[in-house]
Design a protein around this motif. Structure first.
Motif, short mmCIF file in Angstrom:
data_model
loop_
_atom_site.label_atom_id
_atom_site.label_comp_id
_atom_site.label_asym_id
_atom_site.label_seq_id
_atom_site.Cartn_x
_atom_site.Cartn_y
_atom_site.Cartn_z
N GLY A 1 0.81 -1.21 0.00
CA GLY A 1 0.00 0.00 0.00
C GLY A 1 0.84 1.26 0.00
O GLY A 1 0.31 2.37 -0.08
N LEU A 2 2.17 1.11 0.10
CA LEU A 2 3.08 2.25 0.13
C LEU A 2 4.12 2.13 -0.97
O LEU A 2 4.29 1.06 -1.57
N LEU A 3 4.84 3.22 -1.21
CA LEU A 3 5.97 3.17 -2.13
C LEU A 3 7.15 2.49 -1.47
O LEU A 3 7.30 2.52 -0.24
N GLU A 4 7.99 1.86 -2.27
CA GLU A 4 9.13 1.13 -1.72
C GLU A 4 10.20 2.09 -1.21
O GLU A 4 10.34 3.22 -1.71
N TYR A 5 10.95 1.65 -0.23
CA TYR A 5 12.05 2.42 0.34
C TYR A 5 13.20 2.53 -0.67
O TYR A 5 13.29 1.76 -1.63
N PRO A 6 14.15 3.48 -0.46
CA PRO A 6 15.30 3.62 -1.37
C PRO A 6 16.19 2.38 -1.33
O PRO A 6 16.34 1.74 -0.28
N GLN A 7 16.79 2.06 -2.46
CA GLN A 7 17.69 0.91 -2.57
C GLN A 7 19.09 1.38 -2.96
O GLN A 7 19.25 2.36 -3.71
N TYR A 8 20.11 0.67 -2.46
CA TYR A 8 21.50 1.00 -2.76
C TYR A 8 22.29 -0.28 -2.99
O TYR A 8 21.91 -1.35 -2.51
N THR A 9 23.40 -0.17 -3.72
CA THR A 9 24.34 -1.27 -3.87
C THR A 9 25.76 -0.69 -3.95
O THR A 9 25.95 0.52 -3.82
N ARG A 10 26.76 -1.52 -4.13
CA ARG A 10 28.16 -1.07 -4.16
C ARG A 10 28.41 -0.11 -5.33
O ARG A 10 27.78 -0.26 -6.37
N PRO A 11 29.29 0.89 -5.16
CA PRO A 11 30.16 1.14 -4.01
C PRO A 11 29.43 1.90 -2.89
O PRO A 11 28.42 2.56 -3.14
N ALA A 12 29.96 1.82 -1.68
CA ALA A 12 29.33 2.49 -0.54
C ALA A 12 29.47 4.00 -0.63
O ALA A 12 28.65 4.74 -0.08
N ASP A 13 30.51 4.47 -1.32
CA ASP A 13 30.73 5.92 -1.50
C ASP A 13 30.97 6.18 -2.97
O ASP A 13 31.95 5.70 -3.55
N PHE A 14 30.08 6.92 -3.61
CA PHE A 14 30.23 7.23 -5.03
C PHE A 14 30.15 8.74 -5.21
O PHE A 14 29.11 9.35 -4.99
N ARG A 15 31.29 9.34 -5.57
CA ARG A 15 31.39 10.77 -5.83
C ARG A 15 30.82 11.59 -4.67
O ARG A 15 30.12 12.59 -4.86
N GLY A 16 31.16 11.15 -3.48
CA GLY A 16 30.75 11.89 -2.28
C GLY A 16 29.36 11.53 -1.79
O GLY A 16 28.93 12.03 -0.74
N MET A 17 28.62 10.71 -2.53
CA MET A 17 27.28 10.28 -2.11
C MET A 17 27.41 8.93 -1.43
O MET A 17 27.73 7.93 -2.07
N ARG A 18 27.19 8.92 -0.10
CA ARG A 18 27.39 7.71 0.68
C ARG A 18 26.07 6.98 0.93
O ARG A 18 25.02 7.59 1.06
N VAL A 19 26.18 5.67 0.99
CA VAL A 19 25.04 4.84 1.37
C VAL A 19 24.74 5.09 2.85
O VAL A 19 25.69 5.22 3.66
N PRO A 20 23.48 5.21 3.25
CA PRO A 20 23.17 5.40 4.66
C PRO A 20 23.84 4.34 5.53
O PRO A 20 23.81 3.15 5.21
N GLU A 21 24.46 4.79 6.62
CA GLU A 21 25.24 3.89 7.46
C GLU A 21 24.43 2.73 8.01
O GLU A 21 24.96 1.63 8.21
N VAL A 22 23.17 2.96 8.27
CA VAL A 22 22.35 1.90 8.86
C VAL A 22 22.33 0.66 7.97
O VAL A 22 22.26 -0.48 8.47
N LEU A 23 22.43 0.83 6.65
CA LEU A 23 22.35 -0.30 5.73
C LEU A 23 23.61 -1.15 5.75
O LEU A 23 23.60 -2.30 5.30
N THR A 24 24.69 -0.60 6.24
CA THR A 24 25.95 -1.36 6.33
C THR A 24 26.26 -1.76 7.77
O THR A 24 27.34 -2.28 8.06
#
Length: 331
Positions: A249-272
């Protein structure tokens, strides 16, 4: 599951049904697909499927007689007769010009198989040998196996689907409904529209949205893909069709994959972090935040359906902007 289409451009399905998940579903035996050419049921040298509208106006209207003949050949004459009897017997039936979406669910007799074999004989001059010694018709695009006659008498009745502006808006719940069917036949419109009498055959009339496409083939591809991917075994991950947008009933949460840091954009720490409880909580909150921002109507629907937990409601309260224009103190 058997899905068939009836249209004036059956080869439009070649790429969509011959690639990716749709191809795999057929290779696994989960899906059988057949695309029929409506022009095979015309009787003039130009293979005409349309004509000028009664009452005048722009555009052309698809004729009802080739469509009825085709459905009789594909599903059986008795099936069509039962549909018509159901539609004509209802108040405000097709004789009054009103659209009737018949819900007749009559089992198909062997007549349908005989009709289909008769069609094969009628088109025998266009057949040619295919690898493995199987006969293939140049006027019917086939994927996922030989053309046979399914045991229709022992399976659920076929359901006929139309794509039209007056249809019910298509959504994930409707895809679930279609995925539960054993046999679907999509009748695809073109030009200005379809003769209204053809809708006497309909079990489903679906609209993709408030816009117009050049053909029903395009719309049917979207609906077919949405339904077939829900069949068990089609997607690689067992929970693939469960944990995604709209299923909760809701939109899906954001998804991430490797690399953990791409051009200064980091994956949220909670996911790692490896903390699965924290990850689940973060994903739920992100889903709520994204839905509240982009589709507040879905939040309202989820609340009405009692799909939100007290924790969800508390989090949504935190997202609400602070009141503005508070009264100033008066001296």
């Amino acid at each position: 599951m058997l899905i068939e289409t009836l249209s004036t451009f059956p080869h439009m399905y070649d790429s969509v049904m011959g690639e990716s998940m749709m191809k795999r579903a057929q290779e696994k035996g989960i899906l059988e697909f057949r695309a029929h050419d409506l022009r095979d049921w015309t009787h003039d040298r130009h293979r005409t499927t349309d004509d000028d509208p009664y009452g005048g106006g722009a555009g052309l209207v698809m004729k009802c007689d080739p469509i009825f003949e085709a459905v009789e050949a594909i599903l059986g004459k008795e099936f069509v007769e039962a549909k018509l009897a159901s539609a004509m017997g209802e108040p405000g039936g097709i004789s009054g010009g009103a659209h009737q979406a018949s819900s007749a669910a009559n089992a198909i007799s062997p007549v349908g198989c005989r009709a289909e074999r008769g069609l094969s004989e009628r088109l025998s001059t266009t057949r040619k040998a295919a690898p493995g010694g199987l006969a293939r018709s140049s006027t019917m695009v086939e994927f996922g196996g030989d053309v046979g006659c399914p045991d229709r008498a022992s399976s659920a009745a076929p359901q006929i689907v139309f794509l039209a502006p007056q249809g019910r808006p298509f959504d994930d719940a409707y895809a679930d409904k279609l995925a539960a069917a054993d046999h679907l036949l999509f009748i695809c419109g073109h030009y200005e529209g379809i003769d209204e009498r053809v809708y006497a055959l309909a079990d489903h009339v679906i609209s993709l949205g408030d816009y117009v496409l050049t053909s029903g083939e395009l719309a049917s591809m979207v609906v077919i893909d949405a339904a077939v991917r829900k069949l068990p075994g089609v997607l690689g991950a067992a929970d693939g069709p469960v944990d995604e947008s709209f299923t909760s009933g809701l939109l899906e949460y954001p998804q991430y994959t490797r690399p953990a840091d791409f051009r200064g954009m980091r994956v949220p720490e909670v996911l790692t972090s490896g903390n699965h409880a924290a990850i689940a909580r973060w994903r739920r909150e992100q889903s709520l935040a994204r839905t509240a921002a982009a589709r507040p109507d879905l939040i309202a629907a989820a609340e009405a359906a009692d799909l939100l937990t007290p924790a969800d409601q508390k989090f949504l309260k935190l997202l609400e902007p602070a009141p503005t224009g508070a009264a100033e103190g008066v001296s």
